[in-house]
Motif scaffolding. Structure first.
Motif, PDB file in Angstrom:
ATOM      1  N   UNK A 186      54.686   5.279 -34.959  1.00 31.23           N
ATOM      2  CA  UNK A 186      53.892   6.386 -35.515  1.00 31.23           C
ATOM      3  C   UNK A 186      54.308   7.686 -34.824  1.00 31.23           C
ATOM      4  N   UNK A 187      54.433   7.641 -33.506  1.00 25.04           N
ATOM      5  CA  UNK A 187      54.840   8.834 -32.755  1.00 25.04           C
ATOM      6  C   UNK A 187      56.203   9.333 -33.221  1.00 25.04           C
ATOM      7  N   UNK A 188      57.115   8.430 -33.503  1.00 30.90           N
ATOM      8  CA  UNK A 188      58.462   8.821 -33.960  1.00 30.90           C
ATOM      9  C   UNK A 188      58.435   9.365 -35.384  1.00 30.90           C
ATOM     10  N   UNK A 189      57.547   8.842 -36.212  1.00 26.26           N
ATOM     11  CA  UNK A 189      57.386   9.388 -37.574  1.00 26.26           C
ATOM     12  C   UNK A 189      56.874  10.816 -37.488  1.00 26.26           C
ATOM     13  N   UNK A 190      55.861  11.025 -36.684  1.00 27.95           N
ATOM     14  CA  UNK A 190      55.264  12.357 -36.555  1.00 27.95           C
ATOM     15  C   UNK A 190      56.260  13.362 -35.972  1.00 27.95           C
ATOM     16  N   UNK A 191      57.083  12.921 -35.026  1.00 25.70           N
ATOM     17  CA  UNK A 191      58.056  13.827 -34.401  1.00 25.70           C
ATOM     18  C   UNK A 191      59.258  14.123 -35.311  1.00 25.70           C
ATOM     19  N   UNK A 192      59.436  13.311 -36.368  1.00 28.52           N
ATOM     20  CA  UNK A 192      60.575  13.496 -37.262  1.00 28.52           C
ATOM     21  C   UNK A 192      61.792  12.675 -36.885  1.00 28.52           C
ATOM     22  N   UNK A 193      61.683  11.924 -35.795  1.00 28.21           N
ATOM     23  CA  UNK A 193      62.784  11.062 -35.347  1.00 28.21           C
ATOM     24  C   UNK A 193      62.965   9.857 -36.275  1.00 28.21           C
ATOM     25  N   UNK A 194      61.871   9.425 -36.902  1.00 25.37           N
ATOM     26  CA  UNK A 194      61.867   8.252 -37.788  1.00 25.37           C
ATOM     27  C   UNK A 194      61.513   8.717 -39.194  1.00 25.37           C
ATOM     28  N   UNK A 195      62.472   8.618 -40.109  1.00 21.38           N
ATOM     29  CA  UNK A 195      62.253   9.083 -41.477  1.00 21.38           C
ATOM     30  C   UNK A 195      62.237   7.936 -42.484  1.00 21.38           C
ATOM     31  N   UNK A 196      62.253   6.711 -41.962  1.00 18.99           N
ATOM     32  CA  UNK A 196      62.202   5.520 -42.809  1.00 18.99           C
ATOM     33  C   UNK A 196      61.212   4.539 -42.222  1.00 18.99           C
ATOM     34  N   UNK A 197      60.422   3.936 -43.083  1.00 19.40           N
ATOM     35  CA  UNK A 197      59.515   2.868 -42.655  1.00 19.40           C
ATOM     36  C   UNK A 197      60.031   1.586 -43.264  1.00 19.40           C
ATOM     37  N   UNK A 198      60.501   0.674 -42.412  1.00 17.06           N
ATOM     38  CA  UNK A 198      61.131  -0.563 -42.859  1.00 17.06           C
ATOM     39  C   UNK A 198      60.086  -1.636 -43.130  1.00 17.06           C
ATOM     40  N   UNK A 199      60.336  -2.394 -44.182  1.00 20.81           N
ATOM     41  CA  UNK A 199      59.419  -3.458 -44.578  1.00 20.81           C
ATOM     42  C   UNK A 199      60.202  -4.623 -45.155  1.00 20.81           C
ATOM     43  N   UNK A 200      59.627  -5.831 -45.000  1.00 24.21           N
ATOM     44  CA  UNK A 200      60.250  -7.013 -45.597  1.00 24.21           C
ATOM     45  C   UNK A 200      59.871  -7.156 -47.064  1.00 24.21           C
ATOM     46  N   UNK A 201      58.825  -6.433 -47.467  1.00 26.06           N
ATOM     47  CA  UNK A 201      58.445  -6.363 -48.880  1.00 26.06           C
ATOM     48  C   UNK A 201      57.765  -5.028 -49.112  1.00 26.06           C
ATOM     49  N   UNK A 202      57.790  -4.582 -50.359  1.00 21.42           N
ATOM     50  CA  UNK A 202      57.182  -3.296 -50.695  1.00 21.42           C
ATOM     51  C   UNK A 202      56.175  -3.482 -51.810  1.00 21.42           C
ATOM     52  N   UNK A 203      55.378  -2.463 -52.013  1.00 24.10           N
ATOM     53  CA  UNK A 203      54.370  -2.498 -53.067  1.00 24.10           C
ATOM     54  C   UNK A 203      55.032  -2.580 -54.441  1.00 24.10           C
ATOM     55  N   UNK A 204      54.396  -3.283 -55.354  1.00 24.11           N
ATOM     56  CA  UNK A 204      54.935  -3.430 -56.701  1.00 24.11           C
ATOM     57  C   UNK A 204      54.677  -2.196 -57.562  1.00 24.11           C
ATOM     58  N   UNK A 205      53.630  -1.464 -57.264  1.00 23.20           N
ATOM     59  CA  UNK A 205      53.288  -0.262 -58.033  1.00 23.20           C
ATOM     60  C   UNK A 205      54.038   0.950 -57.495  1.00 23.20           C
ATOM     61  N   UNK A 206      54.081   1.996 -58.311  1.00 26.00           N
ATOM     62  CA  UNK A 206      54.622   3.262 -57.831  1.00 26.00           C
ATOM     63  C   UNK A 206      53.692   3.809 -56.758  1.00 26.00           C
ATOM     64  N   UNK A 207      54.264   4.118 -55.630  1.00 32.46           N
ATOM     65  CA  UNK A 207      53.478   4.586 -54.498  1.00 32.46           C
ATOM     66  C   UNK A 207      53.780   6.057 -54.252  1.00 32.46           C
ATOM     67  N   UNK A 208      52.711   6.822 -54.109  1.00 31.90           N
ATOM     68  CA  UNK A 208      52.842   8.252 -53.840  1.00 31.90           C
ATOM     69  C   UNK A 208      52.881   8.525 -52.335  1.00 31.90           C
ATOM     70  N   UNK A 209      51.968   7.872 -51.586  1.00 33.46           N
ATOM     71  CA  UNK A 209      51.853   8.130 -50.152  1.00 33.46           C
ATOM     72  C   UNK A 209      51.612   6.859 -49.353  1.00 33.46           C
ATOM     73  N   UNK A 210      52.054   6.903 -48.095  1.00 34.62           N
ATOM     74  CA  UNK A 210      51.682   5.906 -47.098  1.00 34.62           C
ATOM     75  C   UNK A 210      50.573   6.531 -46.270  1.00 34.62           C
ATOM     76  N   UNK A 211      49.459   5.864 -46.182  1.00 33.91           N
ATOM     77  CA  UNK A 211      48.383   6.265 -45.289  1.00 33.91           C
ATOM     78  C   UNK A 211      48.626   5.466 -44.011  1.00 33.91           C
ATOM     79  N   UNK A 212      48.791   6.156 -42.893  1.00 35.86           N
ATOM     80  CA  UNK A 212      49.273   5.504 -41.668  1.00 35.86           C
ATOM     81  C   UNK A 212      48.132   5.163 -40.715  1.00 35.86           C
ATOM     82  N   UNK A 213      47.944   3.853 -40.532  1.00 38.97           N
ATOM     83  CA  UNK A 213      47.001   3.329 -39.550  1.00 38.97           C
ATOM     84  C   UNK A 213      47.787   3.016 -38.287  1.00 38.97           C
ATOM     85  N   UNK A 214      47.419   3.637 -37.192  1.00 45.55           N
ATOM     86  CA  UNK A 214      48.082   3.419 -35.910  1.00 45.55           C
ATOM     87  C   UNK A 214      47.375   2.269 -35.186  1.00 45.55           C
TER      88      UNK A 214
END
Length: 123
Positions: A13-41
């Protein structure tokens, strides 16, 4: 379009906020069109701290995904490969604009009772 609430470790989360991390990796993704990720730390914060617009979803072999995202992966190659160890296909949400909440929010503010293992749809 829907949003998803996603659990992410504090270090990432800290790296996302700082701009160091611009990708969130997942083994699966949502089936629907997603507009936003709401980030729970996750621990020790245990709050919803930010949201990220999704500018794309990448799906490819883990080797190719690493080559495409490594400059802004925000994770070591070793941890990346370990995460996708038993997977042929790897996914990444490409993160756009990040909005950090002035006040951290509770899961209940999004109608969620428990931190999701992967993700949960929210509106």
């Amino acid at each position: 379009m829907k949003n998803i609430l996603i659990s992410i470790k504090k270090e990432y989360v800290d790296r996302i906020i700082s701009g160091e991390k611009k990708y969130e990796f997942r083994t699966r993704v949502a089936k629907s069109d997603i507009k936003k990720l709401i980030i729970y730390c996750t621990l020790p914060t245990k709050k919803v701290v930010a949201e990220a617009e999704i500018s794309g979803i990448l799906e490819m072999s883990k080797e190719k995904l690493w080559e495409e995202t490594k400059d802004y992966a925000g994770i070591s190659k070793e941890k990346f490969m370990e995460y996708f160890e038993k997977k042929d296909t790897a996914f990444a949400y490409k993160l756009g604009k990040i909005t950090v909440y002035n006040e951290k929010k509770n899961l209940g503010d999004f109608g969620v009772k428990y931190a999701p293992q992967s993700f949960v749809y929210v509106y």
